[in-house]
Design a protein around this motif. Structure first.
Motif, PDB file in Angstrom:
ATOM      1  N   ARG A 325       0.838  -1.029  -0.075  1.00  0.00           N
ATOM      2  CA  ARG A 325      -0.069  -0.141  -0.161  1.00  0.00           C
ATOM      3  C   ARG A 325       0.797   1.331  -0.147  1.00  0.00           C
ATOM      4  NH1 ARG A 325      -1.701  -1.850   5.645  1.00  0.00           N
ATOM      5  NH2 ARG A 325      -2.955  -3.346   4.418  1.00  0.00           N
ATOM      6  N   GLN A 326       2.101   1.249   0.149  1.00  0.00           N
ATOM      7  CA  GLN A 326       2.947   2.410  -0.163  1.00  0.00           C
ATOM      8  C   GLN A 326       3.069   2.549  -1.449  1.00  0.00           C
ATOM      9  OE1 GLN A 326       5.828   0.747   2.801  1.00  0.00           O
ATOM     10  NE2 GLN A 326       6.108   2.580   3.398  1.00  0.00           N
ATOM     11  N   CYS A 327       2.988   1.851  -2.365  1.00  0.00           N
ATOM     12  CA  CYS A 327       2.954   1.897  -3.843  1.00  0.00           C
ATOM     13  C   CYS A 327       1.802   2.922  -4.397  1.00  0.00           C
ATOM     14  CB  CYS A 327       2.939   0.643  -4.622  1.00  0.00           C
ATOM     15  SG  CYS A 327       2.829   1.036  -6.332  1.00  0.00           S
ATOM     16  N   PRO A 328       2.074   3.721  -5.149  1.00  0.00           N
ATOM     17  CA  PRO A 328       1.218   4.659  -5.504  1.00  0.00           C
ATOM     18  C   PRO A 328       0.246   4.371  -6.466  1.00  0.00           C
ATOM     19  CG  PRO A 328       3.287   5.580  -6.283  1.00  0.00           C
ATOM     20  CD  PRO A 328       3.574   4.264  -5.566  1.00  0.00           C
ATOM     21  N   GLU A 329       0.647   3.280  -7.167  1.00  0.00           N
ATOM     22  CA  GLU A 329      -0.213   2.624  -8.101  1.00  0.00           C
ATOM     23  C   GLU A 329      -1.321   1.482  -7.478  1.00  0.00           C
ATOM     24  OE1 GLU A 329      -0.773   4.095 -10.796  1.00  0.00           O
ATOM     25  OE2 GLU A 329       1.296   5.348 -10.633  1.00  0.00           O
ATOM     26  N   PHE A 330      -0.970   1.097  -6.237  1.00  0.00           N
ATOM     27  CA  PHE A 330      -1.673   0.100  -5.562  1.00  0.00           C
ATOM     28  C   PHE A 330      -3.073   0.294  -5.635  1.00  0.00           C
ATOM     29  CE2 PHE A 330      -3.327  -2.021  -1.807  1.00  0.00           C
ATOM     30  CZ  PHE A 330      -3.301  -3.232  -2.055  1.00  0.00           C
ATOM     31  N   ALA A 331      -3.780  -0.717  -6.106  1.00  0.00           N
ATOM     32  CA  ALA A 331      -5.462  -0.718  -6.049  1.00  0.00           C
ATOM     33  C   ALA A 331      -5.875   0.680  -7.103  1.00  0.00           C
ATOM     34  CB  ALA A 331      -5.909  -0.641  -4.854  1.00  0.00           C
ATOM     35  N   LYS A 332      -4.918   1.185  -7.694  1.00  0.00           N
ATOM     36  CA  LYS A 332      -5.446   2.261  -8.444  1.00  0.00           C
ATOM     37  C   LYS A 332      -5.334   1.742 -10.003  1.00  0.00           C
ATOM     38  CE  LYS A 332      -4.628   6.049  -4.953  1.00  0.00           C
ATOM     39  NZ  LYS A 332      -3.780   5.477  -4.177  1.00  0.00           N
ATOM     40  N   ALA A 333      -4.096   2.149 -10.524  1.00  0.00           N
ATOM     41  CA  ALA A 333      -3.868   1.399 -11.712  1.00  0.00           C
ATOM     42  C   ALA A 333      -3.354   0.053 -11.675  1.00  0.00           C
ATOM     43  CB  ALA A 333      -2.756   2.247 -12.354  1.00  0.00           C
TER      44      ALA A 333
ATOM     45  N   GLU B   3     -10.025   4.306 -18.865  1.00  0.00           N
ATOM     46  CA  GLU B   3      -9.744   5.503 -17.895  1.00  0.00           C
ATOM     47  C   GLU B   3      -9.158   5.415 -16.750  1.00  0.00           C
ATOM     48  OE1 GLU B   3     -14.212   4.068 -17.520  1.00  0.00           O
ATOM     49  OE2 GLU B   3     -12.290   3.697 -18.653  1.00  0.00           O
ATOM     50  N   ALA B   4      -8.994   3.857 -16.154  1.00  0.00           N
ATOM     51  CA  ALA B   4      -8.613   3.426 -14.971  1.00  0.00           C
ATOM     52  C   ALA B   4      -7.008   3.701 -14.897  1.00  0.00           C
ATOM     53  CB  ALA B   4      -9.005   2.077 -14.489  1.00  0.00           C
ATOM     54  N   ILE B   5      -6.199   3.457 -16.278  1.00  0.00           N
ATOM     55  CA  ILE B   5      -4.896   3.651 -16.357  1.00  0.00           C
ATOM     56  C   ILE B   5      -4.578   4.923 -16.979  1.00  0.00           C
ATOM     57  CG2 ILE B   5      -4.638   0.947 -15.752  1.00  0.00           C
ATOM     58  CD1 ILE B   5      -4.106   1.042 -19.027  1.00  0.00           C
ATOM     59  N   ALA B   6      -5.407   5.816 -17.403  1.00  0.00           N
ATOM     60  CA  ALA B   6      -5.109   7.071 -17.892  1.00  0.00           C
ATOM     61  C   ALA B   6      -3.895   7.836 -17.355  1.00  0.00           C
ATOM     62  CB  ALA B   6      -6.353   7.704 -18.264  1.00  0.00           C
ATOM     63  N   GLY B   7      -4.040   7.637 -16.108  1.00  0.00           N
ATOM     64  CA  GLY B   7      -3.154   8.485 -15.256  1.00  0.00           C
ATOM     65  C   GLY B   7      -1.713   8.014 -15.295  1.00  0.00           C
ATOM     66  N   SER B   8      -1.388   6.856 -15.948  1.00  0.00           N
ATOM     67  CA  SER B   8      -0.095   6.317 -15.826  1.00  0.00           C
ATOM     68  C   SER B   8       0.290   5.907 -17.429  1.00  0.00           C
ATOM     69  CB  SER B   8      -0.113   5.174 -14.871  1.00  0.00           C
ATOM     70  OG  SER B   8      -0.828   4.028 -15.371  1.00  0.00           O
ATOM     71  N   PRO B   9       0.634   6.801 -18.035  1.00  0.00           N
ATOM     72  CA  PRO B   9       1.036   6.548 -19.389  1.00  0.00           C
ATOM     73  C   PRO B   9       2.079   5.775 -19.671  1.00  0.00           C
ATOM     74  CG  PRO B   9       1.456   8.957 -18.915  1.00  0.00           C
ATOM     75  CD  PRO B   9       0.660   8.195 -17.653  1.00  0.00           C
ATOM     76  N   THR B  10       3.021   5.817 -18.791  1.00  0.00           N
ATOM     77  CA  THR B  10       4.352   5.033 -18.916  1.00  0.00           C
ATOM     78  C   THR B  10       4.063   3.407 -18.849  1.00  0.00           C
ATOM     79  OG1 THR B  10       4.487   5.061 -16.438  1.00  0.00           O
ATOM     80  CG2 THR B  10       5.672   6.588 -17.621  1.00  0.00           C
ATOM     81  N   CYS B  11       2.796   2.952 -18.541  1.00  0.00           N
ATOM     82  CA  CYS B  11       2.648   1.332 -18.219  1.00  0.00           C
ATOM     83  C   CYS B  11       2.601   0.804 -19.440  1.00  0.00           C
ATOM     84  CB  CYS B  11       1.187   1.412 -17.300  1.00  0.00           C
ATOM     85  SG  CYS B  11       0.720  -0.204 -17.760  1.00  0.00           S
ATOM     86  N   PRO B  12       3.542  -0.087 -19.797  1.00  0.00           N
ATOM     87  CA  PRO B  12       3.321  -0.741 -21.144  1.00  0.00           C
ATOM     88  C   PRO B  12       2.629  -2.109 -21.051  1.00  0.00           C
ATOM     89  CG  PRO B  12       5.315  -1.499 -19.671  1.00  0.00           C
ATOM     90  CD  PRO B  12       4.435  -0.487 -18.879  1.00  0.00           C
ATOM     91  N   VAL B  13       1.992  -2.388 -19.909  1.00  0.00           N
ATOM     92  CA  VAL B  13       0.857  -3.436 -19.893  1.00  0.00           C
ATOM     93  C   VAL B  13      -0.404  -3.339 -19.564  1.00  0.00           C
ATOM     94  CG1 VAL B  13       2.942  -5.486 -19.476  1.00  0.00           C
ATOM     95  CG2 VAL B  13       2.192  -3.946 -17.544  1.00  0.00           C
ATOM     96  N   PRO B  14      -1.008  -2.550 -20.555  1.00  0.00           N
ATOM     97  CA  PRO B  14      -2.500  -2.370 -20.331  1.00  0.00           C
ATOM     98  C   PRO B  14      -3.369  -3.611 -20.440  1.00  0.00           C
ATOM     99  CG  PRO B  14      -1.806  -1.557 -22.416  1.00  0.00           C
ATOM    100  CD  PRO B  14      -0.717  -2.068 -21.851  1.00  0.00           C
ATOM    101  N   GLN B  15      -3.177  -4.638 -19.562  1.00  0.00           N
ATOM    102  CA  GLN B  15      -3.799  -5.845 -19.582  1.00  0.00           C
ATOM    103  C   GLN B  15      -5.395  -5.498 -19.361  1.00  0.00           C
ATOM    104  OE1 GLN B  15      -3.216  -9.115 -20.570  1.00  0.00           O
ATOM    105  NE2 GLN B  15      -2.137  -7.720 -21.705  1.00  0.00           N
ATOM    106  N   PHE B  16      -5.594  -4.437 -18.697  1.00  0.00           N
ATOM    107  CA  PHE B  16      -6.961  -4.039 -18.550  1.00  0.00           C
ATOM    108  C   PHE B  16      -8.150  -4.240 -19.536  1.00  0.00           C
ATOM    109  CE2 PHE B  16      -9.824  -0.653 -17.350  1.00  0.00           C
ATOM    110  CZ  PHE B  16     -10.090  -1.102 -15.953  1.00  0.00           C
ATOM    111  N   SER B  17      -7.342  -4.060 -21.019  1.00  0.00           N
ATOM    112  CA  SER B  17      -8.620  -4.206 -21.987  1.00  0.00           C
ATOM    113  C   SER B  17      -8.026  -5.373 -22.818  1.00  0.00           C
ATOM    114  CB  SER B  17      -8.727  -3.013 -22.779  1.00  0.00           C
ATOM    115  OG  SER B  17      -7.525  -2.591 -23.128  1.00  0.00           O
ATOM    116  N   TYR B  18      -8.265  -6.542 -22.708  1.00  0.00           N
ATOM    117  CA  TYR B  18      -7.932  -7.595 -23.793  1.00  0.00           C
ATOM    118  C   TYR B  18      -8.435  -7.277 -24.951  1.00  0.00           C
ATOM    119  CZ  TYR B  18      -6.297 -10.664 -19.870  1.00  0.00           C
ATOM    120  OH  TYR B  18      -5.817 -11.204 -18.666  1.00  0.00           O
TER     121      TYR B  18
END
Lengths: 376, 358
Positions: A325-333, B3-18
């Motif tokens: 839970r110290q990770c800023p992405e935890f349970a968010k992204a 939308e849930a990962i829009a805040g982290s554009p660096t993420c290379p694994v958007p498994q969110f949407s298969y």
């Protein structure tokens, strides 16, 4: 039920809880090495039964979590080949590679199958002689004997259409790496009971001597964990080092010699990359020369560019430097549906365990705010 | 980009949407919910669908909205179980029970069902005959008539022996209003019997697991049990049958829809020893495993014991138990007090049920 309910007995748990409080005089930091133990700790809410002085750190003992990205990517590439039947333990199917996971490979037409035993792969190999059956041989010393047995039988039966993608890791080198780290905080270990069941306790005695640290070989049921924690604290409080065996109903000091012989026949130790941690010398198994014909990496040479999710702090999590839970992405992204890193995938991974079982401890995803102390 | 990962554009694994459908989309867990919320709901947006109940309660033209008469419960369900015949039932029984149960837990009296069969070329007529016979018996037990149907045959390999889709309608007596949005703090949660029986029965056949006792599916009609329960206690807030996604899925939906917390007590969960053992072996949570003849009821606290006693008199409710309470906080979460007194969140199943490695 025998060997289950007895080890979840609430009265016995109360006794351990009281005993732990009685002997604890100051803060101690204890690491449980194995992911199975992390799972039990979080699933049964064990941490909250402990006095505030005791901190549990979740170690790197989840095979799914530490399998390096390049091997996941290799698995994805091999599984996508039309001639391949790719077999894996269930957890691995959802681990994110650089691009996609094994579920996505299956949806795109790859023949990906979940097996419960590596020996099932040999059945497939006999059943489909014109296909190549590849098993993703993942795990610690616990799964090594069965995986070794599959390769040993394949050689004995001359099953040339069988291969293994080996990603075996070993516990003691990882414990050394943690203890050698300049920012190490771990003062005692709960040893992984099932690993010791196979390999015995000798290596842990050497570790305990070398690093002057208490190690308690511990089982996986709630009472096992509570007793293991109790014994660790007792050693810490009494200033003792060495190995104690909480899990004597399963673990013998010498381990299982038949398993050890089989492992030594099929595997040799080599350096291994750990996801989120890096290379640890002598921390993995690879096939011995006699069995190298069964190496899937040799049979399917693949050149890959891998790239880890920038946001994932799994290295800090797996070394116990940070809590999920110290990770800023935890349970968010990062959620079990959208894992940014492997610890969110397996139910044994620290992040998934926290997400699935521990979210009520803090604000959960979306906008839910929870009163602190509600469950105290 | 979701939308849930829009805040982290660096993420290379958007498994969110298969990009393709994966099995987890059909698990009844979070992936299924994502599909419903992002694809189906926006496409067909209407107030009835958005309630996300097990059945739609609708009114045909000609009746005033508040008249309390002419309300119909309507539902549909597809069955793709493998193997077709399993201990305790078969796809035919399941197809009838699934649909009548979805109607019953809406407080409706099931009356008519339809069945559409998709048959794979090469299916043994004898197998089809057995399936139809067991559907006949299940209809009789449930008090419904099968009044319309359809048959299609596809080429070998284009389906897995038989797929059956059933739809059903039933009448909803005046004044009845059961909903997953009705739960209130203080209410009790009752389950009508042992959980996880169906899913583990199917899985043990598929995986070739053997136990000392034969694990049987619990597939059964809940129509009579629901009738008896509603006769005994008009104050019941909600009934659901926890099929795919298990009791955990149902209670998470309830917590979200009612904006409440559900707090379970692990020691009170009725679970057969063999089911518990199988779950331990396979690394599954019995709360995630499918049931086909069980219901979850939410009732005001003052009625709970009386209703429980009534349920236990009924063959379908002999092992009924109060498994938890509705609380105010933490909203939208299901938590459980564990055997040894710790507390954890009971999450919805996130993808397909995966056996753990070790």
């Amino acid at each position: 039920m025998r060997y289950q309910d007895e080890y979840r007995n609430p009265q016995a748990a109360r006794q351990f809880e009281r005993a732990i409080r009685r002997i604890t005089s100051r803060p101690w930091t204890i690491m449980e090495v194995c992911g199975g133990q992390t799972h039990t700790i979080v699933k049964y809410g064990i941490a909250e039964l402990l006095p505030p002085e005791i901190e549990l750190i979740h170690g790197p003992g989840c095979p799914v979590c530490v399998t390096p990205l390049e091997l996941i990517d290799k698995a994805l590439a091999i599984a996508a080949r039309p001639e391949v039947i790719f077999c894996s333990f269930g957890d691995m199917l959802r681990v994110p590679g650089t691009r996609g996971d094994l579920f996505a490979v299956r949806a795109a037409g790859g023949d990906v199958r979940v097996v419960y035993s590596p020996l099932d792969c040999l059945k497939f190999a006999r059943q489909y002689p014109d296909r190549t059956v590849v098993f993703f041989a993942v795990g610690f010393e616990t799964t090594a004997p069965a995986n070794a047995m599959a390769v040993w039988q394949a050689r004995r039966d001359d099953l040339r259409n069988f291969a293994v993608l080996v990603s075996h890791v070993l516990v003691p080198p990882a414990m050394s790496a943690i203890l050698d780290s300049p920012d190490n905080r771990v003062q005692a270990f709960l040893g992984a009971g099932h690993v010791c069941m196979v390999m015995g306790c000798e290596e842990y005695r050497r570790l305990a001597d070398r690093y002057q640290v208490p190690i308690v070989v511990t089982g996986f049921e709630p009472l096992d964990l509570l007793e293991g924690i109790y014994l660790s604290i007792r050693m810490l409080e009494e200033g003792r080092v060495g190995v104690e065996n909480q899990y004597a109903r399963v673990v013998q000091a010498e381990g299982n010699p038949a398993c050890q012989r089989l492992i030594a026949e099929v595997f040799e130790t080599g350096d291994r990359n750990w996801r989120g941690i890096g290379n640890i010398a002598g921390s993995g198994y690879r096939l011995t020369e006699a069995y190298r014909a069964f190496d899937a990496e040799r049979r399917f040479p693949i050149d890959l560019q891998t790239r880890e999710a920038a946001a994932c702090i799994s290295g800090d999590i797996l070394r116990g430097m940070k809590k999920p839970r110290q990770c800023p992405e935890f349970a968010k992204a990062c959620t079990p549906e959208t894992p940014l890193g492997a610890p969110m995938v397996s139910s044994e991974g620290a992040c998934a365990a926290y997400y699935n079982f521990g979210r009520h401890r803090q604000a959960s995803p979306a906008t839910v705010q929870i009163e602190v102390g509600h469950h105290a | 980009m979701p939308e849930a990962i829009a805040g982290s554009p660096t993420c290379p694994v958007p498994q969110f949407s298969y990009e393709q459908v994966v099995l987890g989309h059909g698990s009844g867990g979070r992936l299924t919910h994502n599909l419903i919320e992002r694809l189906f709901l926006p496409a067909f947006a209407n107030a009835t669908l958005e309630r996300l109940e097990d059945q739609a309660i609708v009114r045909l033209d000609g009746h005033a909205i508040d008249s309390g008469v002419g309300r119909i419960a309507f539902t549909t369900d597809a069955f793709v179980v493998r193997p077709l015949f399993f201990p305790g039932g078969d796809i035919g029984r399941l197809a009838v029970h699934g649909t009548v149960n979805d109607l019953a837990v809406g407080g409706a009296i099931p009356q008519f069902i339809s069945a559409a069969f998709i048959l794979e070329e090469g299916l043994a007529i004898d197998d089809l005959r057995r399936i139809v016979e067991s559907m006949r018996i299940a209809c009789r037990e449930s008090g419904v008539q099968l009044v319309t149907g359809d048959t299609k045959v596809v080429e070998r390999g284009k389906a897995d022996q038989v797929f059956i889709t059933t739809s059903g309608i039933g009448s909803v007596p005046a004044g009845r209003s059961l909903s997953i949005a009705n739960a209130r703090p203080g209410d009790r949660v009752i389950v009508s019997g042992t959980i996880g029986d169906h899913g583990i029965a199917i899985m043990s056949v598929r995986e070739g697991l053997e136990f000392d006792t034969v694990l049987e599916s619990d597939t059964a009609s809940l129509v009579d049990l629901v009738r008896v329960m509603l006769d005994a206690c008009a104050a019941i807030r909600c009934l659901r049958d926890p099929t795919r996604g298990g009791v955990a899925g149902t209670l998470n939906e309830l917590a979200a829809a009612s904006d409440v917390a559900v707090r379970l007590d692990e020691t009170s969960l009725p679970i057969r020893p063999a089911v518990k053992a199988a779950c331990e072996l396979l690394g599954l949570d019995p709360l995630h495993v499918a049931n086909e003849g069980k219901l979850v009821a939410v009732v005001p606290p003052e009625d709970a014991q009386r209703l429980l006693a009534v349920m236990r008199q009924h063959p379908q409710g002999r092992e009924a138990a109060i498994i938890g309470t509705i609380e105010r906080e933490p909203r939208k979460l299901v938590t459980m007090k564990s055997w040894i007194g710790g507390e954890r969140v009971v999450a919805m199943l996130s993808g397909e049920m995966l056996p753990r490695i070790c």
